[in-house]
Structure formats: structure tokens, C-alpha cells
Design a protein around this motif. Structure first.
Motif, short mmCIF file in Angstrom:
data_model
loop_
_atom_site.label_atom_id
_atom_site.label_comp_id
_atom_site.label_asym_id
_atom_site.label_seq_id
_atom_site.Cartn_x
_atom_site.Cartn_y
_atom_site.Cartn_z
N VAL A 143 9.44 88.78 -12.42
CA VAL A 143 7.99 88.58 -12.46
C VAL A 143 7.65 87.17 -12.94
O VAL A 143 6.71 86.54 -12.46
N THR A 144 8.43 86.64 -13.86
CA THR A 144 8.17 85.30 -14.41
C THR A 144 8.18 84.24 -13.31
O THR A 144 7.41 83.28 -13.35
N PHE A 145 9.03 84.42 -12.32
CA PHE A 145 9.12 83.45 -11.22
C PHE A 145 8.12 83.78 -10.11
O PHE A 145 7.60 82.87 -9.44
N MET A 146 7.83 85.07 -9.91
CA MET A 146 6.95 85.45 -8.81
C MET A 146 5.49 85.12 -9.09
O MET A 146 4.74 84.78 -8.16
N ARG A 147 5.05 85.21 -10.33
CA ARG A 147 3.63 85.00 -10.62
C ARG A 147 3.13 83.61 -10.24
O ARG A 147 2.08 83.48 -9.64
N PRO A 148 3.84 82.54 -10.58
CA PRO A 148 3.35 81.23 -10.13
C PRO A 148 3.37 81.07 -8.61
O PRO A 148 2.50 80.41 -8.04
N ILE A 149 4.36 81.71 -7.94
CA ILE A 149 4.38 81.66 -6.47
C ILE A 149 3.18 82.42 -5.91
O ILE A 149 2.53 81.96 -4.96
N GLU A 150 2.87 83.58 -6.50
CA GLU A 150 1.70 84.34 -6.07
C GLU A 150 0.41 83.54 -6.29
O GLU A 150 -0.50 83.57 -5.47
N LEU A 151 0.35 82.83 -7.42
CA LEU A 151 -0.83 82.03 -7.74
C LEU A 151 -1.04 80.93 -6.70
O LEU A 151 -2.15 80.70 -6.22
N LEU A 152 0.05 80.26 -6.33
CA LEU A 152 -0.03 79.23 -5.30
C LEU A 152 -0.40 79.84 -3.95
O LEU A 152 -1.23 79.30 -3.20
N GLY A 153 0.20 80.98 -3.63
CA GLY A 153 -0.09 81.64 -2.36
C GLY A 153 -1.55 82.05 -2.24
O GLY A 153 -2.10 82.06 -1.13
N GLY A 154 -2.18 82.38 -3.36
CA GLY A 154 -3.59 82.77 -3.32
C GLY A 154 -4.51 81.65 -2.86
O GLY A 154 -5.63 81.92 -2.40
N ALA A 155 -4.05 80.41 -2.98
CA ALA A 155 -4.87 79.28 -2.54
C ALA A 155 -4.73 78.99 -1.06
O ALA A 155 -5.51 78.21 -0.50
N ALA A 156 -3.75 79.59 -0.40
CA ALA A 156 -3.42 79.22 0.98
C ALA A 156 -4.57 79.45 1.94
O ALA A 156 -4.94 78.55 2.71
N VAL A 157 -5.14 80.65 1.94
CA VAL A 157 -6.18 80.98 2.92
C VAL A 157 -7.44 80.16 2.73
O VAL A 157 -7.92 79.53 3.68
N PRO A 158 -8.03 80.10 1.52
CA PRO A 158 -9.25 79.29 1.39
C PRO A 158 -9.04 77.81 1.66
O PRO A 158 -9.89 77.16 2.28
N VAL A 159 -7.91 77.26 1.22
CA VAL A 159 -7.65 75.83 1.46
C VAL A 159 -7.48 75.57 2.95
O VAL A 159 -8.02 74.59 3.50
#
Length: 307
Positions: A181-197
């Protein structure tokens, strides 16, 4: 309002916001490159890794991909036959035209539609991989005319971050492993910006395209542009629908996905390829611009009819 149409309204609203911030001077048209690079190299690879690594393998290897392959093959064959037999276009010009008529924007627009309209971001992954791992290398072999070795061309997809992220995600899905989870959360956070950007960049690019000069290539391409738009915007989704419904017996979400993905506009990559190989630039640029403008109302109508 159906859920599909409501999802399209949300996507279009963010794209319109991108257009408005360009029109209002809050962002420059040239900033579209920054947003696109942020989405392409950082946010979207993170999103694709998270999505594919957690995907149901049945959705990754669904019959939807087969409908796209059939539609692409039919459209490309139709364009090449006309371009070579009627207009006497050479091999390289015909290749750019065939790509403009069939190579869909699976990244900037396909991923948002896969997530917000179809409810499964993994659905678009096989199409993205097919285009990058198959269509692109084969096209480069034709365009290069032997300038590069086959090995060099075949390795080019591994320089694409979306391909690498998707393949890594597929490896995790196949093996059933996951990152802590420690590694996945920052990746998920970055992925959340993909669609709006990506959507903001998309809208900003529409504003910038109105101000950009015409591609510096002589010769009229009106007939070719008309044929490309006809094939890309209408024939390709029509073939995908018929293949899905009549040949494969797909219904519901799979039928909608097959038709929507085929109705995606021409990817911006094709103009980059045309500039790189100095052929078909005006055709590629016109195809990207015009099919992009047509795609939203067409896909919204498809969603309303099949959703």
C-alpha cells in the motif's frame, strides 16, 4: 438523462473548461504541450498500471478487441485501395492516410471514456497495446523504407510509457501479485490526475488548433480528408458495431464499448508521424482536428442509443 450521456456531459465539461482557459488567456495554447506531456509521461502511465494490475483478465482479453481489429483492417484496406488505385498515392502517403482513418485516440480520450462512461478503465488497455505493439511498428517499417532495422522498430514501443506501464500492470494481474500500500498510494494519487489533465489538454488543443497555421505542405487533399473522415467517424464504428452484434453476438456494455472505441477520433500521434516522415502532414492534421470535433457528438449519440 441516461448514465452514459451524463458521463459524456462530465467529460465534455472538463474539455470545454480547457478551451475556455485558453480563450481567456489563463493558459497559453503552447501550454497544451506541458499538460499533454504531464498526462502522457506521468499521470496516465500511473493510471494504466493501477487499472490493469487490478483488472479482471476476462475484461482485458474480451471480444471487444477483435471488433476493433476487424474494423481497423477493413478501413485501412478501403483507404489504401482508393489512395493507390484512384489517386496514385505512394506507399508512405497511403500509410499515413490509412493510419489517419483508423488509429484511434485511445490515450487522451479513450481512457476517460473507458473509466467514466464504461466503468472499467481496463477495457481500453488491449486496444492501446494493439496500436502501440502492432500497428505502430508495422507502419514504421513501411514509412522507414528500410532506414531502420526491424529490431530497432520493434523495440520502439518499449520507449512508450503507456506501453511499459500497461505491460507491467498485466504482469501483476497475471501473477496475482500487488505492490504494498505504501507504494501504491502515490501511484494512485498520480493516476487520479490523468483524466482531468488529459481532458484539459484536449480542450486547450482545440483552442490552439484554431490559431495554428496550416501545415506547410502543398497540394490539395480535400478528397483524401473527406474519405478519411467518412471512414474514421462513420464506417469504422459501423463495422465494429456490426461485427460485435452480428458476428460475435455482443450486447449491453460490450456492444457499447466496441462501438465507442471505434468512434474515437484520430490520435494526435499520426500528425507526429507525418511530420517525422515528411509526408501527408496536411491530411494528418486535418484528420485529427476534424474527427476530434465530430467524435463527441457522434459518441454521445452512440451512448444515448446503446447505453
Amino acid at each position: 438523462m441516461s448514465g452514459v450521456v451524463a458521463a459524456f456531459v462530465a467529460l465534455v465539461s472538463v474539455a470545454v473548461l480547457g478551451y475556455l482557459v485558453g480563450w481567456g488567456g489563463l493558459l497559453r495554447a503552447s501550454d497544451e504541450l506541458v499538460l499533454s506531456r504531464l498526462a502522457f509521461f506521468v499521470a496516465t502511465p500511473a493510471l494504466m498500471f493501477v487499472t490493469v494490475s487490478r483488472a479482471d483478465l476476462g475484461s482485458l482479453f474480451s471480444p471487444v478487441l477483435l471488433t476493433q481489429i476487424v474494423a481497423v483492417a477493413c478501413v485501412q484496406l478501403a483507404y489504401v485501395l482508393v489512395a493507390r488505385a484512384v489517386w496514385r498515392r505512394d506507399r508512405r502517403e497511403s500509410t499515413i492516410g490509412a493510419l489517419a482513418a483508423s488509429y484511434v485516440n485511445a490515450g487522451n480520450l479513450g481512457i476517460p471514456i473507458s473509466i467514466y462512461v464504461l466503468g472499467d478503465g481496463a477495457l481500453v488497455a488491449p486496444i492501446l497495446l494493439f496500436q502501440i505493439l502492432v500497428l505502430t511498428p508495422v507502419s514504421f517499417l513501411v514509412l522507414d523504407k528500410g532506414a531502420r532495422s526491424a529490431r530497432a522498430v520493434l523495440l520502439l514501443p518499449l520507449r512508450n510509457p503507456l506501453t511499459v506501464a500497461s505491460l507491467l500492470g498485466l504482469a501483476f494481474a497475471l501473477t496475482g501479485t500487488s505492490l504494498p500500500v505504501t507504494f501504491m498510494r502515490p501511484i494512485e494519487l498520480l493516476g487520479g490526475a490523468a483524466v482531468p489533465v488529459a481532458l484539459l489538454a484536449y480542450g486547450l488543443s482545440l483552442y490552439g488548433s484554431q490559431r495554428a497555421p496550416a501545415a506547410p505542405e502543398g497540394g490539395g487533399v480535400g478528397k483524401e480528408v473527406f474519405l478519411v473522415i467518412l471512414l474514421k467517424a462513420f464506417v469504422q464504428p459501423g463495422i465494429a458495431y456490426l461485427t460485435a452484434r452480428l458476428a460475435l453476438g455482443l450486447e449491453g456494455g460490450d456492444l457499447l464499448a466496441a462501438t465507442l472505441f471505434a468512434a474515437l477520433p484520430t490520435a494526435q500521434n499520426i500528425y507526429v508521424y507525418a511530420v517525422t516522415y515528411d509526408t501527408g502532414r496536411r491530411l494528418a492534421r486535418s484528420a485529427v482536428l476534424l474527427t476530434t470535433g465530430l467524435s463527441i457528438p457522434i459518441m454521445t449519440a452512440i451512448g444515448a442509443a446503446l447505453g
